[in-house]
Design an enzyme around this catalytic site. Structure first.
Site, PDB file in Angstrom:
ATOM      1  N   ALA A  12      14.012  66.026 -19.065  1.00 62.49           N
ATOM      2  CA  ALA A  12      14.084  65.797 -17.756  1.00 62.49           C
ATOM      3  C   ALA A  12      14.298  66.904 -17.034  1.00 62.49           C
ATOM      4  O   ALA A  12      15.142  68.038 -17.287  1.00 62.49           O
ATOM      5  CB  ALA A  12      15.655  64.436 -17.698  1.00 62.49           C
ATOM      6  N   ALA A  15      17.747  68.208 -18.052  1.00 68.36           N
ATOM      7  CA  ALA A  15      18.082  68.204 -18.705  1.00 68.36           C
ATOM      8  C   ALA A  15      17.294  69.543 -19.499  1.00 68.36           C
ATOM      9  O   ALA A  15      18.747  70.035 -19.605  1.00 68.36           O
ATOM     10  CB  ALA A  15      17.237  67.456 -20.223  1.00 68.36           C
ATOM     11  N   LEU A  74      16.097  60.184 -20.852  1.00 67.67           N
ATOM     12  CA  LEU A  74      14.869  58.933 -20.629  1.00 67.67           C
ATOM     13  C   LEU A  74      16.223  57.784 -19.320  1.00 67.67           C
ATOM     14  O   LEU A  74      17.181  57.943 -18.705  1.00 67.67           O
ATOM     15  CB  LEU A  74      15.171  58.335 -21.355  1.00 67.67           C
ATOM     16  N   HIS A  79      17.438  53.392 -21.766  1.00 66.55           N
ATOM     17  CA  HIS A  79      18.966  53.860 -22.484  1.00 66.55           C
ATOM     18  C   HIS A  79      18.958  53.441 -24.033  1.00 66.55           C
ATOM     19  O   HIS A  79      19.653  53.474 -24.897  1.00 66.55           O
ATOM     20  CB  HIS A  79      20.024  54.619 -21.998  1.00 66.55           C
ATOM     21  N   LYS A  97      24.518  58.740 -18.735  1.00 63.64           N
ATOM     22  CA  LYS A  97      25.288  57.527 -18.381  1.00 63.64           C
ATOM     23  C   LYS A  97      24.457  57.126 -17.001  1.00 63.64           C
ATOM     24  O   LYS A  97      23.123  58.225 -16.750  1.00 63.64           O
ATOM     25  CB  LYS A  97      26.638  58.035 -17.797  1.00 63.64           C
ATOM     26  N   ARG A 165      16.267  57.715  -9.466  1.00 59.88           N
ATOM     27  CA  ARG A 165      17.416  56.443  -8.788  1.00 59.88           C
ATOM     28  C   ARG A 165      17.116  55.597  -7.771  1.00 59.88           C
ATOM     29  O   ARG A 165      18.175  54.838  -7.334  1.00 59.88           O
ATOM     30  CB  ARG A 165      18.480  57.761  -7.996  1.00 59.88           C
ATOM     31  N   ASP A 177      24.277  55.038 -10.932  1.00 59.04           N
ATOM     32  CA  ASP A 177      24.048  56.420 -10.664  1.00 59.04           C
ATOM     33  C   ASP A 177      25.430  57.492 -10.554  1.00 59.04           C
ATOM     34  O   ASP A 177      25.672  58.494 -11.786  1.00 59.04           O
ATOM     35  CB  ASP A 177      23.112  57.161  -9.920  1.00 59.04           C
TER      36      ASP A 177
END
Length: 327
Positions: A12, A15, A74, A79, A97, A165, A177
């Site tokens: 991601a 990340a 992810l 999750h 989260k 999102r 989000d």
């Protein structure tokens, strides 16, 4: 003591830009592996971590005996599945989260955590930042008198249609989000829980792009009113205010993205026009989060943001969706 060897499940962008560099820089941690089926996506990680081992699948990384802990960035709807798989594979796990879409889903993660004796946590990084710890300490010390009201706002303008999102099937929406910040930060600082909530939500394309929440919360210091606003269609804004009878604590500029949008700082306003400002120019809450996670894994120290706290924020989120009026 040996470092915690980390693997990242998925290449991601977040990340690559934030969490993987934080793991790489953290004391007591080693960024050891990445799982991605697209070698081109690994290039950005290998650029700052040349010795990184790249697995072609998530399963292969979970089966790697050289990995102690897994970070999962992810999409939201994946999750729970991969958190449980990581625990079943014998890995400690830090999941972005929200760790789950509903509070009841967190119960099975708590059960798996307790059954395996491994650490499972949501990557709620702000509680590791000294500005939030200072705000909590000031409030608990009575620096603003009796708390009367908390208000929080978090907004940014996201028009990219393909972004996860903006997609309901991937668990998108402003509340999932960024509502975790406006809700969770109030709960963290005050140790309070909502006793009454109302909400107004505007949706586009099946996801909430604006949400206004109001209610009453109750904690050790009594009851106070609460209000929050989140939006994915407004200019960048981040502010949280704790207002009491004798003063006010305010975090503004970049309380949720410390030192990204603006300098991390917290203000204490008191009677007599006294203002105390503390700035944290170098604190990286992602790095601090990794280091705290590592101490819990290696030394057994209490983790400051356990799944029980995370579940409380999700209970609040679930309730908001239940009572929300569409506008």
């Amino acid at each position: 003591m040996n470092p915690v060897r980390w693997g990242v499940l998925g290449a991601a962008k977040f990340a690559r830009e934030h969490m993987a560099p934080a793991i790489h820089a953290a004391e007591g941690a080693e960024l050891a592996a990445l799982a991605t089926s697209d070698p081109s996506k690994a290039a950005g990680f290998v650029a700052f971590c040349p010795g990184l081992k790249v697995h072609a699948s998530y399963e292969a990384l979970l089966q790697d005996p050289g990995i102690d802990a897994v970070y999962i960035p992810l999409p939201n709807h994946m999750h729970v599945e991969w958190t449980l798989k990581a625990l079943a594979a014998g890995k400690h796990v830090l999941t972005e989260k929200p760790i789950a879409m509903r509070a009841r889903e967190i119960d099975q993660i708590i059960a798996a955590r307790d059954r395996t004796g491994l650490l499972a946590a949501e990557a709620y990084m702000i509680v590791h930042h000294p500005q939030w710890q200072r705000a909590k300490a000031w409030l608990e010390a009575g620096e603003i008198g009796t708390l009367m009201h908390v208000d929080a706002a978090f907004s940014f303008n996201l028009t990219e249609g393909g972004n996860i999102r903006n997609r309901p099937e991937t668990g998108g929406g402003s509340l999932r989000d960024i509502g975790v910040y406006t809700f969770g930060s109030a709960r963290f600082v005050t140790s309070a829980e909502p006793v009454d909530l109302s909400a107004r939500i505007h949706r586009e394309g099946g996801v909430d792009v604006f949400a206004q929440v109001a209610g009453i919360m109750e904690g050790p210091g009594g009851r106070f009113t609460y209000g929050s606003m989140t939006s994915m269609r407004m200019y960048n804004r981040q502010v949280v205010t704790f207002q009491g009878t004798n003063g006010m604590i305010r975090l503004e500029g970049g309380p949720f993205n410390a030192n990204v949008n603006d300098l991390a700082e917290v203000e204490l306003h008191q009677n007599g026009n006294r203002v105390t400002v503390e700035r944290f120019a170098t604190a990286n809450h992602y790095k601090l989060q990794v280091e705290t996670f590592g101490r819990t894994v290696r030394e057994g120290t209490a983790y400051p943001c356990p799944l029980e706290f995370v579940r409380g924020t999700q209970v609040m989120m679930d309730r908001v969706y239940e009572v929300a009026v569409e506008i």
